[in-house]
Design an enzyme around this catalytic site. Structure first.
Site: not given
Ligand SMILES: CC(C)(COP(=O)(O)OP(=O)(O)OC[C@H]1O[C@@H](n2cnc3c(N)ncnc32)[C@H](O)[C@@H]1OP(=O)(O)O)[C@@H](O)C(=O)NCCC(=O)NCCS
Length: 383
Positions: A83, A206, A332
């Site tokens: 990252c 997140c 990100h």
């Molecule tokens: C938080 C997390 C687990 C959610 O994943 P998920 O439940 O599979 O969600 P999806 O990616 O399928 O998205 C589902 C919906 O939630 C929304 N959404 C997902 N994450 C979001 C967030 N952090 N903030 C706002 N909305 C979010 C998406 O836009 C999507 O909406 P849509 O269907 O209207 O487009 C995922 O975003 C994640 O793993 N984040 C961390 C990423 C990370 O670790 N990066 C490296 C850091 S060091």
């Protein structure tokens, strides 16, 4: 030895799915960085391409992107620290220019994450931790940072509300950023009521996976002055690596790699935390921003929550942080993130931020973390 300056910075719109190939995505940021500059691609001596591997199918993207951007036959190579890849790219660019080997270098970060499902992306990201001893047992990125959150709560009494207040702030500023994935203001209730991902972190604690690119053009001081009347000087650089394994970490209430990188950057710049006018920190999770306040010396250990409680990290506070919405709003796209943070600080120091402009900002700091907290990069810029 010559001073080194940033002459220009660009980024694409960050989005859940861009519909472009990686070369077209990289071009978006490159185009913005070149806009208004009286240079040609032939003036760029070398390019550093930064991303995390295995999110899209292309191997060796440096060759592909340098060809598409007409940067051949100049040298092009790949830099990766997950990252924080594009902050590491900036550090390498600085060294190349400082050494006299090159006079102008482009640092291009990109990531296209939408080729993978959210589940596959989490698994891929988990491979940025130890794939024998830790990630197979569930150590995804959210799980790792949840441990940091829990440790901070246990030691200092930090609450889920404190964490949520970070996202309230960052969603407030994200709403004004035309390049951010999420531009909707969120309330404390929205965040506290969002689904639990890995306790105590909820969905809105997140950052989200995204597609995006960034481009920073760095030049030798005299060359920079000939190109722009607003060079932004790189005055402090710090980098450090902690253990890859969470089990090997001495500290869980802060990131040692960030503390060490900050110490080096302040020393090189001959500055203190109180001298920083505006900062971009790696808020991959809400707790990460609180840890950053403390690791960077903006607050003492355990007192970071006071800054968000008192709104001191808002644009008119004592130390404005992530007033472009941060990773939490922007999304990100791993390899592009550091360059996007640098672009924000460049625009702030030039007085050109179209989002919240911090009045009279002269010195800015970028804190960019790689992996599950193993790679720390801190960069200090001055106008
Ligand atoms: C938080 C997390 C687990 C959610 O994943 P998920 O439940 O599979 O969600 P999806 O990616 O399928 O998205 C589902 C919906 O939630 C929304 N959404 C997902 N994450 C979001 C967030 N952090 N903030 C706002 N909305 C979010 C998406 O836009 C999507 O909406 P849509 O269907 O209207 O487009 C995922 O975003 C994640 O793993 N984040 C961390 C990423 C990370 O670790 N990066 C490296 C850091 S060091």
């Amino acid at each position: 030895m010559a001073d080194v300056a940033i002459v220009s910075a660009g980024q694409s719109v960050f989005t859940r799915s861009c519909g472009e190939s990686i070369r077209e995505l990289a071009f978006e940021a490159f185009k913005e960085a070149l806009e208004g500059l009286d240079i040609t691609t032939g003036d760029i001596d070398a390019s550093i391409i930064c991303s995390a591997p295995e999110y899209d199918k292309q191997r060796s993207p440096a060759g592909l992107i340098s060809e598409y951007l007409e940067l051949t036959p100049k040298p092009s190579f790949y830099v990766e620290t997950v990252c924080s890849s594009s902050s590491t790219g900036l550090r390498v660019a600085w060294s190349l220019v400082k050494s006299g080997l090159h006079k102008m270098v482009a640092v291009i970060g990109f990531q296209k994450m939408s080729e993978l499902s959210s589940r596959d992306a989490a698994e891929r990201m988990g491979r940025g931790a130890d794939i024998i001893w830790e990630s197979p047992f569930g150590l995804t990125m959210p799980a790792g940072y949840a441990m940091y959150a829990q440790a901070h709560m246990d030691k200092y009494g930090t609450t889920e509300e404190h964490l949520a207040k970070v996202r309230v702030k960052n969603s407030h500023y994200g709403a004004t950023n035309p390049k951010a994935t999420y531009r909707k203001e969120l309330s404390l209730e929205d965040i506290l009521n969002s689904e639990v991902i890995t306790s105590p972190l909820k969905k809105f604690d997140c950052c989200a996976n995204a597609d995006g690119s960034s481009c920073i053009i760095v030049a030798r001081g005299d060359v920079a002055k000939g190109i722009t009347d607003k060079p932004i000087w790189i005055v402090g650089l710090g980098a450090a690596t902690d253990t890859m394994t969470m089990a090997g970490r001495e500290l869980l209430t802060g990131l040692k790699c960030a503390q060490e990188a900050a110490r080096q950057a302040y020393k090189m710049a001959r500055l203190k935390p109180q001298d920083i006018d505006v900062a971009e920190v790696h808020d991959c999770f809400t707790v990460s921003e609180i840890l950053a306040y403390e690791d960077l010396g903006f607050a003492k250990p355990g007192e970071g929550v006071g800054l968000i409680e008192d709104k001191e990290t808002y644009a008119d506070g004592t130390i404005p942080v992530n007033v472009d919405g941060g990773l939490l709003s922007k999304g990100h796209p791993i390899g592009a993130t550091g360059g996007s943070q640098i672009r924000t600080i460049v625009r702030q120091l030039r007085g050109e931020a179209t989002e919240a402009q911090v009045k009279g900002a002269e010195i800015g700091l970028v804190h960019n973390i790689g992996g599950i907290g193993q790679y720390g990069n801190v960069t200090i810029l001055r106008r």
